[in-house]
Design a protein around this motif. Sequence first.
Motif, PDB file in Angstrom:
ATOM      1  N   ARG A   1       0.833  -1.207   0.000  1.00  0.00           N
ATOM      2  CA  ARG A   1       0.000   0.000   0.000  1.00  0.00           C
ATOM      3  C   ARG A   1       0.869   1.258   0.000  1.00  0.00           C
ATOM      4  N   SER A   2       1.913   1.230   0.828  1.00  0.00           N
ATOM      5  CA  SER A   2       2.819   2.382   0.856  1.00  0.00           C
ATOM      6  C   SER A   2       3.541   2.535  -0.471  1.00  0.00           C
ATOM      7  N   LEU A   3       3.933   1.420  -1.085  1.00  0.00           N
ATOM      8  CA  LEU A   3       4.630   1.485  -2.373  1.00  0.00           C
ATOM      9  C   LEU A   3       3.737   2.091  -3.453  1.00  0.00           C
ATOM     10  N   VAL A   4       2.453   1.735  -3.453  1.00  0.00           N
ATOM     11  CA  VAL A   4       1.521   2.314  -4.429  1.00  0.00           C
ATOM     12  C   VAL A   4       1.401   3.818  -4.200  1.00  0.00           C
ATOM     13  N   GLN A   5       1.293   4.241  -2.943  1.00  0.00           N
ATOM     14  CA  GLN A   5       1.199   5.671  -2.644  1.00  0.00           C
ATOM     15  C   GLN A   5       2.467   6.403  -3.044  1.00  0.00           C
ATOM     16  N   ILE A   6       3.611   5.805  -2.784  1.00  0.00           N
ATOM     17  CA  ILE A   6       4.880   6.443  -3.152  1.00  0.00           C
ATOM     18  C   ILE A   6       5.012   6.532  -4.667  1.00  0.00           C
ATOM     19  N   ALA A   7       4.568   5.477  -5.382  1.00  0.00           N
ATOM     20  CA  ALA A   7       4.642   5.496  -6.847  1.00  0.00           C
ATOM     21  C   ALA A   7       3.755   6.606  -7.418  1.00  0.00           C
ATOM     22  N   ALA A   8       2.536   6.760  -6.865  1.00  0.00           N
ATOM     23  CA  ALA A   8       1.656   7.839  -7.321  1.00  0.00           C
ATOM     24  C   ALA A   8       2.271   9.201  -7.016  1.00  0.00           C
ATOM     25  N   PHE A   9       2.840   9.339  -5.833  1.00  0.00           N
ATOM     26  CA  PHE A   9       3.525  10.577  -5.464  1.00  0.00           C
ATOM     27  C   PHE A   9       4.706  10.840  -6.400  1.00  0.00           C
ATOM     28  N   ALA A  10       5.403   9.779  -6.787  1.00  0.00           N
ATOM     29  CA  ALA A  10       6.556   9.923  -7.682  1.00  0.00           C
ATOM     30  C   ALA A  10       6.152  10.518  -9.022  1.00  0.00           C
ATOM     31  N   ILE A  11       5.011  10.060  -9.573  1.00  0.00           N
ATOM     32  CA  ILE A  11       4.592  10.519 -10.898  1.00  0.00           C
ATOM     33  C   ILE A  11       3.919  11.885 -10.836  1.00  0.00           C
ATOM     34  N   PHE A  12       2.891  12.005  -9.992  1.00  0.00           N
ATOM     35  CA  PHE A  12       2.083  13.227  -9.978  1.00  0.00           C
ATOM     36  C   PHE A  12       2.643  14.307  -9.061  1.00  0.00           C
ATOM     37  N   GLY A  13       3.544  13.932  -8.167  1.00  0.00           N
ATOM     38  CA  GLY A  13       4.154  14.907  -7.281  1.00  0.00           C
ATOM     39  C   GLY A  13       5.554  15.272  -7.710  1.00  0.00           C
ATOM     40  N   VAL A  14       6.492  14.341  -7.521  1.00  0.00           N
ATOM     41  CA  VAL A  14       7.907  14.650  -7.766  1.00  0.00           C
ATOM     42  C   VAL A  14       8.187  14.896  -9.243  1.00  0.00           C
ATOM     43  N   LEU A  15       7.831  13.928 -10.116  1.00  0.00           N
ATOM     44  CA  LEU A  15       8.157  14.060 -11.537  1.00  0.00           C
ATOM     45  C   LEU A  15       7.447  15.239 -12.173  1.00  0.00           C
ATOM     46  N   LEU A  16       6.149  15.369 -11.917  1.00  0.00           N
ATOM     47  CA  LEU A  16       5.406  16.483 -12.506  1.00  0.00           C
ATOM     48  C   LEU A  16       5.923  17.822 -12.003  1.00  0.00           C
ATOM     49  N   THR A  17       6.292  17.899 -10.722  1.00  0.00           N
ATOM     50  CA  THR A  17       6.843  19.146 -10.175  1.00  0.00           C
ATOM     51  C   THR A  17       8.150  19.504 -10.862  1.00  0.00           C
ATOM     52  N   GLN A  18       9.058  18.552 -10.946  1.00  0.00           N
ATOM     53  CA  GLN A  18      10.368  18.815 -11.548  1.00  0.00           C
ATOM     54  C   GLN A  18      10.225  19.235 -13.017  1.00  0.00           C
ATOM     55  N   LEU A  19       9.430  18.472 -13.754  1.00  0.00           N
ATOM     56  CA  LEU A  19       9.330  18.706 -15.196  1.00  0.00           C
ATOM     57  C   LEU A  19       8.623  20.014 -15.514  1.00  0.00           C
ATOM     58  N   SER A  20       7.478  20.245 -14.871  1.00  0.00           N
ATOM     59  CA  SER A  20       6.730  21.469 -15.161  1.00  0.00           C
ATOM     60  C   SER A  20       7.496  22.706 -14.722  1.00  0.00           C
ATOM     61  N   TYR A  21       8.228  22.590 -13.619  1.00  0.00           N
ATOM     62  CA  TYR A  21       9.026  23.726 -13.136  1.00  0.00           C
ATOM     63  C   TYR A  21      10.107  24.091 -14.147  1.00  0.00           C
ATOM     64  N   LEU A  22      10.789  23.068 -14.671  1.00  0.00           N
ATOM     65  CA  LEU A  22      11.850  23.344 -15.651  1.00  0.00           C
ATOM     66  C   LEU A  22      11.280  23.895 -16.948  1.00  0.00           C
ATOM     67  N   TYR A  23      10.127  23.381 -17.389  1.00  0.00           N
ATOM     68  CA  TYR A  23       9.508  23.921 -18.604  1.00  0.00           C
ATOM     69  C   TYR A  23       9.062  25.358 -18.391  1.00  0.00           C
ATOM     70  N   ALA A  24       8.539  25.672 -17.196  1.00  0.00           N
ATOM     71  CA  ALA A  24       8.138  27.047 -16.901  1.00  0.00           C
ATOM     72  C   ALA A  24       9.343  27.977 -16.966  1.00  0.00           C
ATOM     73  N   ILE A  25      10.476  27.524 -16.418  1.00  0.00           N
ATOM     74  CA  ILE A  25      11.701  28.326 -16.483  1.00  0.00           C
ATOM     75  C   ILE A  25      12.162  28.476 -17.926  1.00  0.00           C
ATOM     76  N   GLY A  26      12.092  27.368 -18.689  1.00  0.00           N
ATOM     77  CA  GLY A  26      12.548  27.405 -20.080  1.00  0.00           C
ATOM     78  C   GLY A  26      11.783  28.413 -20.911  1.00  0.00           C
ATOM     79  N   TYR A  27      10.478  28.574 -20.673  1.00  0.00           N
ATOM     80  CA  TYR A  27       9.675  29.506 -21.448  1.00  0.00           C
ATOM     81  C   TYR A  27       9.694  30.917 -20.878  1.00  0.00           C
ATOM     82  N   THR A  28      10.085  31.061 -19.614  1.00  0.00           N
ATOM     83  CA  THR A  28      10.111  32.392 -19.001  1.00  0.00           C
ATOM     84  C   THR A  28      11.520  32.671 -18.476  1.00  0.00           C
ATOM     85  N   SER A  29      11.714  32.556 -17.181  1.00  0.00           N
ATOM     86  CA  SER A  29      13.026  32.711 -16.545  1.00  0.00           C
ATOM     87  C   SER A  29      12.967  32.035 -15.192  1.00  0.00           C
TER      88      SER A  29
END
Length: 527
Positions: free
Chosen positions: A75-103
């Motif tokens: 159960r914890s592994l499923v929660q961590i996996a969901a957090f990995a995709i929608f939390g950590v990965l999405l945060t990192q990727l969207s943040y870098l794309y936002a910087i790339g298009y702006t500053s």
Amino acid sequence: MSTGNRHVARGVVCALAGGICWGFSGTCAQLLMDDYGIPATWITCARMVIAAAFFLAMTALRNWKGLLAVFRDWRSLVQIAAFAIFGVLLTQLSYLYAIGYTSAGVGTTIEQVGLVLIMLYVCLRSRRMPRIREALGLVLALGGMLLIATQGDPDTLAIPPEGLAWGLVSALALAFYTLMPVKVLKKWGSMLVTGLAMLFGGSAASVVVQPWSMPVELTGGALAAFVAIVLVGTLGAYMLYLQGINDAGPVKASLLCCVEPVSAMVLALVWLQTPVSVWDLAGCAFIVAMIFLVTEREPKPTSEATAVDALPGSGAVYDDPPLFAGRASVLGYYTSRPAVREDFERVASLIDVGHETFAALGIDEGRNKKYPSSRRLMHSIKNGTTHVVEDGDGRLIAVFAVSFSPDKNYARGIEGGAWLTDTNAVPQPYAELHWVSVDYRARRRGVGMFILDKADQIARAGGRSSIRADVYEPNAPMQKLLEKHGYRRCGIVAIRDVLGREKRRVGYERLLRTRSRGAAGSEEESE
């Protein structure tokens, strides 16, 4: 200056340094994308995998048993996996794309709007309207974002639409990043959860984007910038902020980290000569003020909460919202306390669970299956000997007792060995652990190790140098748990009842000269 004040001052410096390091990370990412043409997806994959290796290595050194145990909790592994995709990965990727298009400054500033989303979630969950300061924070956040996006002209969009869109996605991802992992953070600690989430997210992203196939050359300045992102902007920022949490407290440290968007904007201006307008500065000021408004209140103290682990961007659930308390949550998943009169029925039912487990193991307790009597149990509750364990939802899931009275059965000696301490010494050197019982639904989740660690703490607080336990010989699961925690098998103890009837049990003792690290592991029930 007193020692306490020096520690707070050190915490303030570390928290500020951590926020500046996060801002520096965004500036380095902007440099890599703008000057060296390195894709945001490559930076995300490489950064996450390297950071995962560091966090998991640190976890293995500090608590390798917990690292192994989490893989038994699907159960914890499923929660961590969901957090990995929608939390950590999405945060990192969207943040870098936002910087790339702006500053770096603009992207980091817009991301902070995620705090308002968290505040609105808390209001919805609590079924209440935003308080005055929260409503004002919402207005300032929207106003700051509008100033940055339009540069003071509401009829035009002064930044690329993609930059604004990715900035808003990063704000939403920040809310996910904060709210999704609350329970697993409490249970397993931020270092382990962060490492696994970065490993899962980085691996999933790598399979999709295949960064090894991208024509990326890290030489000279590009290599230096990437190393700075990993060492300074990820690992260094995390460790500095953790020290700030320990010294200055989570709320003060989280407020000090408002320096992050400011540092990103200043560094982008000074180092990369990125233009910064008066409207950008005004928008940044609005959003920083918003952060102070929605994170202003000190969280209510929580029983037995410990500031051990902290996670950048995480939040903790407190009784009185706003929920977001900064970049660190420091609650324990399990808590223990002395039982009270109102707990009697539940404690008695938990002890019955222990007797049922003995029967399942083939242990014939004889008349002992009615032990302890209701009178003895209530007496133990009144004198504070019996303790209960609660989970994150406040449910009683286990019981145990730590006694400081001399045990006449131990005084008669032990067969086939010897106790580690002198039974007849004055003052008495040992405490005794009894009545350990874990509810069926809470097993294999680290409760047993939690109880043993708490019993150590109680024994130390009572001035004892060791703690003893006696276990039925067929109760192999409990014996294994005790030995894993550092108990030594000392011999056979003869336990006699008031009629002189005798039961033989295995005697265990653990010296308390050094503090044991509690870890999640397998547990069962014992006397």
